[in-house]
Design a protein around this motif. Structure first.
Motif, PDB file in Angstrom:
ATOM      1  N   PHE A 111       0.845  -1.192   0.000  1.00  0.00           N
ATOM      2  CA  PHE A 111       0.000   0.000   0.000  1.00  0.00           C
ATOM      3  C   PHE A 111       0.881   1.244   0.000  1.00  0.00           C
ATOM      4  O   PHE A 111       0.574   2.238  -0.666  1.00  0.00           O
ATOM      5  N   GLY A 112       1.980   1.157   0.749  1.00  0.00           N
ATOM      6  CA  GLY A 112       2.907   2.285   0.796  1.00  0.00           C
ATOM      7  C   GLY A 112       3.373   2.679  -0.598  1.00  0.00           C
ATOM      8  O   GLY A 112       3.443   3.864  -0.926  1.00  0.00           O
ATOM      9  N   ALA A 113       3.648   1.691  -1.433  1.00  0.00           N
ATOM     10  CA  ALA A 113       4.093   2.004  -2.795  1.00  0.00           C
ATOM     11  C   ALA A 113       3.004   2.762  -3.540  1.00  0.00           C
ATOM     12  O   ALA A 113       3.270   3.738  -4.243  1.00  0.00           O
ATOM     13  N   PHE A 114       1.767   2.330  -3.347  1.00  0.00           N
ATOM     14  CA  PHE A 114       0.671   3.018  -4.041  1.00  0.00           C
ATOM     15  C   PHE A 114       0.474   4.423  -3.486  1.00  0.00           C
ATOM     16  O   PHE A 114       0.216   5.372  -4.224  1.00  0.00           O
TER      17      PHE A 114
ATOM     18  N   MET B  42     -18.325  -1.868  -6.237  1.00  0.00           N
ATOM     19  CA  MET B  42     -18.458  -2.191  -7.650  1.00  0.00           C
ATOM     20  C   MET B  42     -19.491  -1.289  -8.318  1.00  0.00           C
ATOM     21  O   MET B  42     -19.271  -0.801  -9.433  1.00  0.00           O
ATOM     22  N   LEU B  43     -20.574  -1.070  -7.610  1.00  0.00           N
ATOM     23  CA  LEU B  43     -21.588  -0.161  -8.159  1.00  0.00           C
ATOM     24  C   LEU B  43     -21.014   1.230  -8.334  1.00  0.00           C
ATOM     25  O   LEU B  43     -21.243   1.905  -9.341  1.00  0.00           O
ATOM     26  N   GLU B  44     -20.256   1.646  -7.336  1.00  0.00           N
ATOM     27  CA  GLU B  44     -19.630   2.960  -7.407  1.00  0.00           C
ATOM     28  C   GLU B  44     -18.756   3.059  -8.650  1.00  0.00           C
ATOM     29  O   GLU B  44     -18.822   4.036  -9.396  1.00  0.00           O
ATOM     30  N   TYR B  45     -17.969   2.033  -8.884  1.00  0.00           N
ATOM     31  CA  TYR B  45     -17.118   2.006 -10.078  1.00  0.00           C
ATOM     32  C   TYR B  45     -17.968   2.184 -11.331  1.00  0.00           C
ATOM     33  O   TYR B  45     -17.628   2.926 -12.242  1.00  0.00           O
ATOM     34  N   ALA B  46     -19.080   1.478 -11.366  1.00  0.00           N
ATOM     35  CA  ALA B  46     -19.884   1.478 -12.584  1.00  0.00           C
ATOM     36  C   ALA B  46     -20.473   2.856 -12.851  1.00  0.00           C
ATOM     37  O   ALA B  46     -20.679   3.247 -13.996  1.00  0.00           O
ATOM     38  N   ARG B  47     -20.758   3.585 -11.785  1.00  0.00           N
ATOM     39  CA  ARG B  47     -21.471   4.858 -11.987  1.00  0.00           C
ATOM     40  C   ARG B  47     -20.590   6.076 -11.870  1.00  0.00           C
ATOM     41  O   ARG B  47     -21.071   7.197 -12.009  1.00  0.00           O
ATOM     42  N   ILE B  48     -19.345   5.881 -11.582  1.00  0.00           N
ATOM     43  CA  ILE B  48     -18.560   7.043 -11.155  1.00  0.00           C
ATOM     44  C   ILE B  48     -18.275   8.002 -12.304  1.00  0.00           C
ATOM     45  O   ILE B  48     -17.983   9.169 -12.096  1.00  0.00           O
ATOM     46  N   GLY B  49     -18.315   7.493 -13.539  1.00  0.00           N
ATOM     47  CA  GLY B  49     -18.227   8.415 -14.662  1.00  0.00           C
ATOM     48  C   GLY B  49     -16.826   8.657 -15.189  1.00  0.00           C
ATOM     49  O   GLY B  49     -16.663   9.379 -16.151  1.00  0.00           O
ATOM     50  N   PHE B  50     -15.830   8.132 -14.552  1.00  0.00           N
ATOM     51  CA  PHE B  50     -14.493   8.223 -15.153  1.00  0.00           C
ATOM     52  C   PHE B  50     -13.837   6.852 -15.038  1.00  0.00           C
ATOM     53  O   PHE B  50     -14.352   5.956 -14.378  1.00  0.00           O
ATOM     54  N   ASN B  51     -12.715   6.712 -15.708  1.00  0.00           N
ATOM     55  CA  ASN B  51     -12.043   5.411 -15.659  1.00  0.00           C
ATOM     56  C   ASN B  51     -10.549   5.594 -15.437  1.00  0.00           C
ATOM     57  O   ASN B  51     -10.054   6.721 -15.388  1.00  0.00           O
TER      58      ASN B  51
ATOM     59  N   GLY C 178      -6.632  10.831 -16.681  1.00  0.00           N
ATOM     60  CA  GLY C 178      -5.646  11.577 -15.910  1.00  0.00           C
ATOM     61  C   GLY C 178      -5.023  10.716 -14.830  1.00  0.00           C
ATOM     62  O   GLY C 178      -5.457   9.593 -14.565  1.00  0.00           O
ATOM     63  N   ALA C 179      -3.997  11.278 -14.211  1.00  0.00           N
ATOM     64  CA  ALA C 179      -3.374  10.537 -13.129  1.00  0.00           C
ATOM     65  C   ALA C 179      -4.346  10.393 -11.962  1.00  0.00           C
ATOM     66  O   ALA C 179      -4.248   9.470 -11.174  1.00  0.00           O
ATOM     67  N   PHE C 180      -5.308  11.304 -11.884  1.00  0.00           N
ATOM     68  CA  PHE C 180      -6.312  11.208 -10.828  1.00  0.00           C
ATOM     69  C   PHE C 180      -7.072   9.890 -10.920  1.00  0.00           C
ATOM     70  O   PHE C 180      -7.164   9.131  -9.946  1.00  0.00           O
ATOM     71  N   GLY C 181      -7.601   9.608 -12.116  1.00  0.00           N
ATOM     72  CA  GLY C 181      -8.340   8.362 -12.294  1.00  0.00           C
ATOM     73  C   GLY C 181      -7.467   7.158 -11.996  1.00  0.00           C
ATOM     74  O   GLY C 181      -7.888   6.191 -11.355  1.00  0.00           O
ATOM     75  N   THR C 182      -6.224   7.239 -12.436  1.00  0.00           N
ATOM     76  CA  THR C 182      -5.293   6.144 -12.213  1.00  0.00           C
ATOM     77  C   THR C 182      -5.112   5.844 -10.734  1.00  0.00           C
ATOM     78  O   THR C 182      -5.226   4.710 -10.290  1.00  0.00           O
ATOM     79  N   ILE C 183      -4.844   6.903  -9.972  1.00  0.00           N
ATOM     80  CA  ILE C 183      -4.584   6.701  -8.556  1.00  0.00           C
ATOM     81  C   ILE C 183      -5.860   6.264  -7.845  1.00  0.00           C
ATOM     82  O   ILE C 183      -5.850   5.379  -6.989  1.00  0.00           O
ATOM     83  N   PHE C 184      -6.985   6.878  -8.228  1.00  0.00           N
ATOM     84  CA  PHE C 184      -8.238   6.492  -7.584  1.00  0.00           C
ATOM     85  C   PHE C 184      -8.484   4.999  -7.762  1.00  0.00           C
ATOM     86  O   PHE C 184      -8.688   4.266  -6.791  1.00  0.00           O
ATOM     87  N   PHE C 185      -8.439   4.545  -9.005  1.00  0.00           N
ATOM     88  CA  PHE C 185      -8.709   3.126  -9.224  1.00  0.00           C
ATOM     89  C   PHE C 185      -7.584   2.254  -8.693  1.00  0.00           C
ATOM     90  O   PHE C 185      -7.808   1.140  -8.239  1.00  0.00           O
ATOM     91  N   GLY C 186      -6.358   2.791  -8.744  1.00  0.00           N
ATOM     92  CA  GLY C 186      -5.234   2.015  -8.216  1.00  0.00           C
ATOM     93  C   GLY C 186      -5.414   1.716  -6.742  1.00  0.00           C
ATOM     94  O   GLY C 186      -5.404   0.560  -6.321  1.00  0.00           O
ATOM     95  N   LEU C 187      -5.625   2.752  -5.943  1.00  0.00           N
ATOM     96  CA  LEU C 187      -5.698   2.544  -4.501  1.00  0.00           C
ATOM     97  C   LEU C 187      -6.968   1.799  -4.093  1.00  0.00           C
ATOM     98  O   LEU C 187      -6.918   0.846  -3.318  1.00  0.00           O
ATOM     99  N   THR C 188      -8.122   2.245  -4.632  1.00  0.00           N
ATOM    100  CA  THR C 188      -9.342   1.548  -4.217  1.00  0.00           C
ATOM    101  C   THR C 188      -9.355   0.127  -4.765  1.00  0.00           C
ATOM    102  O   THR C 188      -9.838  -0.789  -4.104  1.00  0.00           O
TER     103      THR C 188
ATOM    104  N   VAL D 199      -7.544   4.740   5.933  1.00  0.00           N
ATOM    105  CA  VAL D 199      -6.488   5.593   5.392  1.00  0.00           C
ATOM    106  C   VAL D 199      -6.780   5.929   3.926  1.00  0.00           C
ATOM    107  O   VAL D 199      -6.663   7.076   3.494  1.00  0.00           O
ATOM    108  N   VAL D 200      -7.171   4.913   3.165  1.00  0.00           N
ATOM    109  CA  VAL D 200      -7.456   5.150   1.751  1.00  0.00           C
ATOM    110  C   VAL D 200      -8.593   6.154   1.614  1.00  0.00           C
ATOM    111  O   VAL D 200      -8.510   7.113   0.836  1.00  0.00           O
ATOM    112  N   TYR D 201      -9.630   5.947   2.391  1.00  0.00           N
ATOM    113  CA  TYR D 201     -10.784   6.838   2.310  1.00  0.00           C
ATOM    114  C   TYR D 201     -10.374   8.275   2.625  1.00  0.00           C
ATOM    115  O   TYR D 201     -10.717   9.212   1.905  1.00  0.00           O
TER     116      TYR D 201
END
Ligand code: HEA
Ligand code: HEA
Ligand code: CUA
Ligand SMILES: [Cu+2]
Lengths: 203, 329, 652
Positions: A42-45, A122-131, A135-145, A195-197
């Motif tokens: 997790f530290g790496a992420f 999973m539902l949140e993923y489906a509806r969140i509207g980005f992937n 951007g790096a934002f989407g990457t980190i969001f999906f990476g950590l969660t 922590v992630v939240y």
């Protein structure tokens, strides 16, 4: 330090009794070390998160315009996961006291709440509207969660095994490592989520 | 441990170290310096070398002495004296290295600070790296594929990369820095010796890495001005002009392709002397290399950034140049 | 006490199971079963990818890059492990069936075939490790021979650039992830439980699994040569963003590192638990042999640092297959992040590749100088010091990388300070030899070779730690020289020392001393001839990782290449010696070196369960020169005068 260990009846048949040189049991210690290593993963992420959001001179907005994070839904989800830690604790206390019904109920509740958490996510993923490519934002969001979700999945698998065995009556007040160890892992998954939240949704 | 033998080994060590140092000084370890920064690096290098040779001499002398002096016969079953330690000695060999590395650190930090300091009025040159070519932009916005620097003038280079990480290094200047996509890095150089040097890319950046070089010249002030003038007027130095040959050189095509008119013979990509296609095909091959793959070659090797890094005029010139050069004339 | 250890003794032997016949052989753990389970898991992975892509309306439904990652590099290996039976015990446990802890049929080896099965005996696993790692050493070394031939002259002669880059990357990846790190794990696997007075590791089945991940990782690296585009070609450091846009071979590196990393994390965890919970009575921390100490600290490093390289490789792979933007700058990624994360593992990794060697050298020098280790406690503490400092120096690999300038001086200072604990070790070894009775047997020769060569390598590390010098020397052959002085002159020499030292214990036979000495001298000469000139070549201006270089370095590179062939050839002697002696060497006594540590107090090779009774430890492990001193009492003997008092006495 225990006294002279081993007895001659085992000679030639099985290994001599190993000396137990520490009070902590091997499997519990093993689980803690494993968790230390998981925490570093997790530290790496989180490091990647830190670079993208803090260090990068060209850091984008967080959350990236025009997206929004479902802070409230995820908050409810957090509550669910935190509660499941308590039911887990209850299950462990029950088996220690020899209360089988408590053990079973505690495990089943934990399992259900864990499942609810995963489904909501999973539902949140489906509806969140980005992937992940947004951007790096989407990457980190999906990476950590996503990393955390994978850990919830592993935790649930361990819990499922423990539950099946609990219903088969495999645990006793003396022998319940099979509950204790998935429990430790589950608490870790739980703490990690907080922590992630906090870092992803709140800050 | 007997005091006498320690004294003896120290003496041996000092003698061995002095001899080793003498030999070491005779070997030209570093290239002849051509910048103020390199002079300082040389100083740090020799400072460290003297310390390190001393340490190695002591260690080697101790090993040699022990092996010669304390060697036991094969059938000798006796043990050595049961010495478990000596607090005084342990303190000594903790403290002395600590002092020595502190000294090296201090010298290094001072040199680093000086080498990073450009002074008030540096010449600023922007360096752009891309697979597998260098481009230099001078203050008056002329660009060139080779670096020309006036002597004794502190220069501040700002490095950018268009694709992957490259690294700027001229051995005689000492200074080195990566060019990283998304980040601007800087490098300070004060050339002190007129001459011609090679700029090498030292960060593995793909197939053309080994040949990603450029020419660097240190000239006197007058020649520098003359160079700028020539560059600005477009002859001699490749500006953003419509000179296909110059574009070919600055874009680094020669790092991978053989092309007779340009005198290149690299074999990473197909030879460009006999292209099987018209100008449109050539253009497409440059802008979108993976659209049609040449027979026997793989996709993903030729950079696909040329549509961004080359202007339209440059592209036109390049295509023209390539199609003119067909048949190897 | 653990369920695992507990259950191991409280029942009798399982009845001998007759070997399966006919169709049953397809169900019994082994290679036959592995064949179909591998295929099955592969097909499952393939289906999974196709199904999800179909569900999400992606086109094409079969994307071979993703199929490669999921089916070939993840699930098929799991299928293989299932097939050979690495998971059988846990599968029984999970399905709620009774487990058979009393079944020791997978413990110990009676014929060479047992070495090709899932075995839970730490001694067998240790040998499995060593044979596997030396196999990959030869492959990695032969690659070096090929590219050294190419480098003998400027310009390209034998291989094209893609192949060249592939060869150097594979060379380093195999040497690091499949030779040095696991070879140390193998030696420690063999020696540590014996030295602790334990019947086995704490988790024998996990131990077996850790081993079996290794051949998977190794074959994965090698398989990269077979895919279109060739092997991964970005160096063992595989910097983003270059690595994100490479031919398919790159993912074989990304995933191979995960398997090797998982293996080393699990082994490290196992060592830590074993050392903490299974020491023999009387074996306090301050009485542990230094090899055990070394593996204790190394394991801590592994457990904490390795997840970072896992992360870095995942990120690069995700950037490629899931179009994420960890390191894609135009989408807000941060390219330098890769290097920070990578080096946060890979600098500690260089100590992972050195500390166990320090342990081996401590054993060898004490025994062959017939003297106690000088300053034992400080030796152990300095290991801990290196461990802690090792985490604070990662950015010394990035002095020229364009990172925050203020980070450079602090990182330089911490890097320099590592010389202090390392120096303590070097000087303590020298003092251990002082006035001893030195026997120059082969392990000792390698130990002395290590001592001198590692100091040279460490000192060139000091040059590099100095920022101004590193700015000039970074990414040149000076670095290549440093790498090989510490990794070959350091780690490989210690591995050779360890293999010769424990060879009698492992095989029950003595190696040939004359061949051993010949091996040492040829290696020593070949090694210096190969790597010393690289210092000069590098400083003069030859960058690393180039297939083609300027004419002026032609002569020296020819010299280097010729010596490197000598170095390669010297290895043939080693292999000849080992294989020949294993077959027909003279039978080894239990304690040919008259050593005090526990592994030498049992027969050679040791009994299946190491000890009939757990020994009683009564003093430190290196009490040479004290009349009648013993480290431990076996089989219920009486404890002699405890030497600890003498210990204090002698410490003047
Ligand atoms: C076994 C592996 C190993 C070990 C032990 C070391 C040990 C050290 N290394 Fe090395 N290093 C590598 C393996 C190793 N290294 C590798 C593989 C790379 C390249 C990676 C790549 O890019 O591919 C590298 C690269 C590398 C760099 C980056 C260079 C660059 O890319 O620009 C630096 C910079 O600081 C460095 C420094 C050091 C230092 C200070 C030590 C110290 O720990 C050394 C300490 C030891 C001594 C100093 C000798 C003994 C001490 C005494 C006798 C006491 C007295 C001494 C003094 C007073 C000086 N190393
Ligand atoms: C533990 C690690 C280890 C070991 C043991 C070696 C061993 C060797 N290494 Fe390597 N090397 C690295 C780790 C190691 N290396 C690393 C980390 C890099 C950096 C890579 C990068 O840039 O990413 C590197 C890079 C590297 C380079 C630089 C490549 C470049 O930057 O372009 C070179 C160049 O000469 C080289 C040479 C050698 C040689 C000649 C040997 C020899 O010692 C090998 C000897 C062994 C054998 C040959 C095998 C056994 C022999 C036989 C079975 C006999 C039969 C053979 C013949 C007689 C020919 N290595
Ligand atoms: Cu550009 Cu190497
Ligand atoms: Cu390092």
């Amino acid at each position: 330090m225990s006294a002279h260990a081993g007895s001659s009846h085992s000679v030639g048949h099985g290994p001599p009794i190993a000396n137990q040189s520490s009070r902590v049991s091997a499997s519990v210690l093993g689980m803690f070390l494993f968790i230390a290593s998981e925490a570093m993963l997790f530290g790496a992420f989180f490091t990647a998160y830190f670079f993208v959001r803090v260090v990068n001179p060209e850091a984008q907005s967080w959350p990236l315009e025009p997206f929004h994070l479902p802070v409230f839904v995820a908050g409810v989800n957090t509550a669910i996961l935190v509660t499941s830690s308590f039911t887990m604790h209850w299950a462990l206390q029950s088996v220690k006291r020899g209360n089988r019904a408590g053990l079973q109920a505690g495990l089943v509740l934990t399992l259900l709440m864990g499942l609810a958490f995963l489904l909501t996510q999973m539902l949140e993923y489906a509806r969140i509207g980005f992937n992940p490519g947004d951007g790096a934002f989407g990457t980190i969001f999906f990476g950590l969660t996503g990393l955390h979700g994978a850990h919830v999945f592993v935790g649930l698998t361990l819990l499922a095994v423990a539950t099946v065995r609990a219903f088969r009556g495999h645990y006793t007040p003396e022998h319940h490592h099979g509950v204790e160890i998935p429990g430790i892992y589950w608490h870790f998954v739980d703490v990690m989520w907080i922590v992630v939240y906090a870092t992803i949704y709140l800050i | 441990m007997r005091r006498g033998s320690i004294v003896r080994i120290t003496i041996y060590g000092v003698i061995a170290g002095t001899l080793a140092s003498l030999v070491a000084v005779l070997v030209p370890w570093l290239p002849t310096s051509a910048s103020e920064e390199m002079d300082r690096i040389e100083f740090t290098f020799w400072f460290t070398t003297v310390i390190c040779i001393g340490i190695f001499a002591i260690v080697a002398a101790a090993i040699a002495y022990s092996v010669l002096k304390f060697r036991a016969a094969d059938d000798d079953e006796r043990d050595g004296p049961p010495i478990h330690g000596h607090t005084g000695l342990e303190i000594v060999w903790t403290a002395i290295p600590a002092v020595l590395v502190t000294a090296i650190s201090v010298v290094s930090a001072v040199v680093l600070a000086k080498n990073d300091d450009v002074g008030a009025n540096p010449l600023r040159i922007a360096v752009t790296a891309q697979q597998f070519a260098w481009r230099f932009e001078y203050p008056d916005e002329t660009t060139s594929g080779s670096l020309v620097l006036p002597i004794d003038q502190p220069v501040k280079l700002t490095l950018r990369s268009l694709d992957v990480i490259h690294s700027f290094w001229v051995p005689e200047f000492g200074q080195k820095s990566d060019a990283v996509p998304g980040i601007e890095t800087t490098l300070v150089i004060t050339p002190t010796r007129i001459g011609s040097y090679s700029l090498l890319c030292t960060e593995l950046c793909g197939l053309g890495h080994a040949t990603m070089r450029a020419q660097v010249q240190v000239v006197d002030r007058a020649d520098y001005e003359a160079f700028l003038e020539r560059a600005a007027s477009g002859d001699g130095a490749p500006a953003g002009a419509d000179d296909g040959e110059a574009v070919f050189a600055t874009a680094g095509c020669g790092g991978c392709h053989a092309f007779e008119p340009a005198g290149t013979d690299a074999a990473v990509g197909p030879s460009l002397d006999e292209i099987d296609g018209d100008e449109a095909f050539i253009r497409e091959s440059i802008v979108d290399p993976n659209a049609v793959l040449a027979q026997g070659y793989q996709g993903g090797v030729m950079p696909n950034t040329y549509d961004k890094s080359l202007t339209d005029e440059q592209l036109d010139a390049l295509v023209q140049y390539l199609s003119d050069g067909q048949g190897g004339n | 006490m653990t369920e695992l250890v507990h259950s191991a003794y409280d029942s009798h032997h399982a009845p001998a199971v007759p070997p399966p016949r006919g169709l049953a052989r397809l169900r019994a753990p082994g290679y036959l079963r592995a064949a179909w389970t591998t295929l099955l898991f592969w097909a499952f992975g393939f289906g999974l990818v196709a199904f999800f892509r179909w569900l999400a309306h992606y086109d094409p439904v079969v994307d071979w890059t993703i199929v490669t990652v999921v089916a070939f590099l993840t699930l098929a290996p799991l299928g293989f492990l299932t097939g050979i039976g690495a998971f059988d015990y846990w599968a029984y446990y999970v399905s709620g069936r009774p487990t058979r802890p009393e079944d020791h049929s997978s413990h110990g080896a009676t014929s060479w075939k047992d070495y090709f099965r899932v075995n839970t005996d730490h001694k067998v696993i240790g040998v499995q490790y060593l044979v596997t790692t030396f196999f990959f050493f030869v492959i990695g070394g032969l690659m070096a021979m090929i590219f050294r031939a190419e480098l003998a002259k400027p310009d390209l002669q034998f291989v094209d650039t893609q192949t060249f880059n592939g060869l150097i990357s594979e060379h380093a990846a195999l040497m690091i992830f499949l030779f040095i790190i696991p070879a140390f794990a193998g030696l420690a696997n063999f020696a540590v439980p014996l030295m602790l007075g334990a019947p086995d590791m704490a988790f024998p089945r996990l131990n077996a699994l850790s081993f079996w991940l290794l051949p998977i990782a190794g074959l994965m690296f090698l398989a990269a040569f077979l895919v279109p585009g060739g092997a991964f070609a970005t160096g063992w450091t595989s910097y983003a963003p270059l690595a994100s846009d490479q031919p398919l071979g790159q993912v074989f590196f990304n995933m191979g590192v995960q398997w090797a990393g998982a293996s080393s994390i699990m082994t490290a965890l196992n060592f830590l638990v074993t050392i903490i919970t299974m020491r023999a009575p009387g074996m306090t921390f301050w009485r542990m042999p230094l090899l055990v100490w070394a593996n204790f600290t190394t394991s801590l490093l592994v457990v904490i640092a390795t997840p970072f390289i896992a992360g870095s490789q995942f990120f690069v792979m995700f950037d490629r297959i899931m179009h994420t933007n960890f390191f894609r700058v135009d989408e807000g990624g941060y390219a330098l992040g890769y290097q920070h994360i990578f080096w946060f593992y890979s600098h500690p990794a260089v100590y992972i590749m050195m500390l166990p060697g320090f342990g081996i050298i401590s054993e060898v020098i004490a025994v062959f100088s017939r003297k106690p280790i000088f300053g034992y406690r400080l030796m152990a503490l300095s290991l801990m010091g290196i461990l802690v400092l090792g985490f604070s120096v990662w950015a010394h690999h990035m002095f020229v990388a364009g990172m925050a300038p203020w980070l450079r001086v602090p990182m330089m200072v911490t890097s320099m300070i590592i010389a202090v604990p390392t120096g303590i070790k070097i000087f303590s070894w020298l003092a251990t030899m002082w006035e001893g009775r030195i026997h120059l047997r082969t392990p000792m020769l390698f130990a002395l070779g290590f001592l001198s060569m590692f100091v040279l390598g460490g000192l060139s590390g000091i040059f590099l730690a100095s920022v101004p010098i590193d700015i000039a020397a970074s990414d040149t052959y000076f670095i290549v020289a440093h790498i090989h002085y510490v990794l070959f002159g350091g780690s490989v020499f210690t591995i050779f020392a360890g293999v010769y030292y424990w060879f009698p214990k492992m095989t029950g036979r003595m190696y040939n001393e004359r061949l051993g000495k010949l091996h040492f001298w040829l290696t020593f000469i070949g090694f210096n001839g190969t790597f010393f000139p690289m210092h000069w070549v590098g400083l003069q201006g030859m960058p690393r990782r180039v297939s083609d270089y300027s004419e002026q370095f032609g002569n020296w590179n020819m010299v280097v290449s010729l010596f490197s062939f000598l170095l390669g050839a010297s290895t043939i002697i080693f292999f000849y010696n080992v294989i020949q002696s294993w077959h027909r060497g003279p039978i080894a006594p239990g304690n040919p070196w008259r050593a005090l540590t526990l592994e030498w107090q049992v027969s050679s090779p040791p009994p299946v369960f190491n000890f009939d009774e757990i020994p009683q430890v009564v003093a430190g492990p290196y009490e040479y020169g004290i009349p009648g001193a013993r480290h431990a009492v076996l089989n219920g003997g009486h404890a002699p005068v405890v030497a600890d008092a003498v210990h204090e006495e002698a410490r003047r």
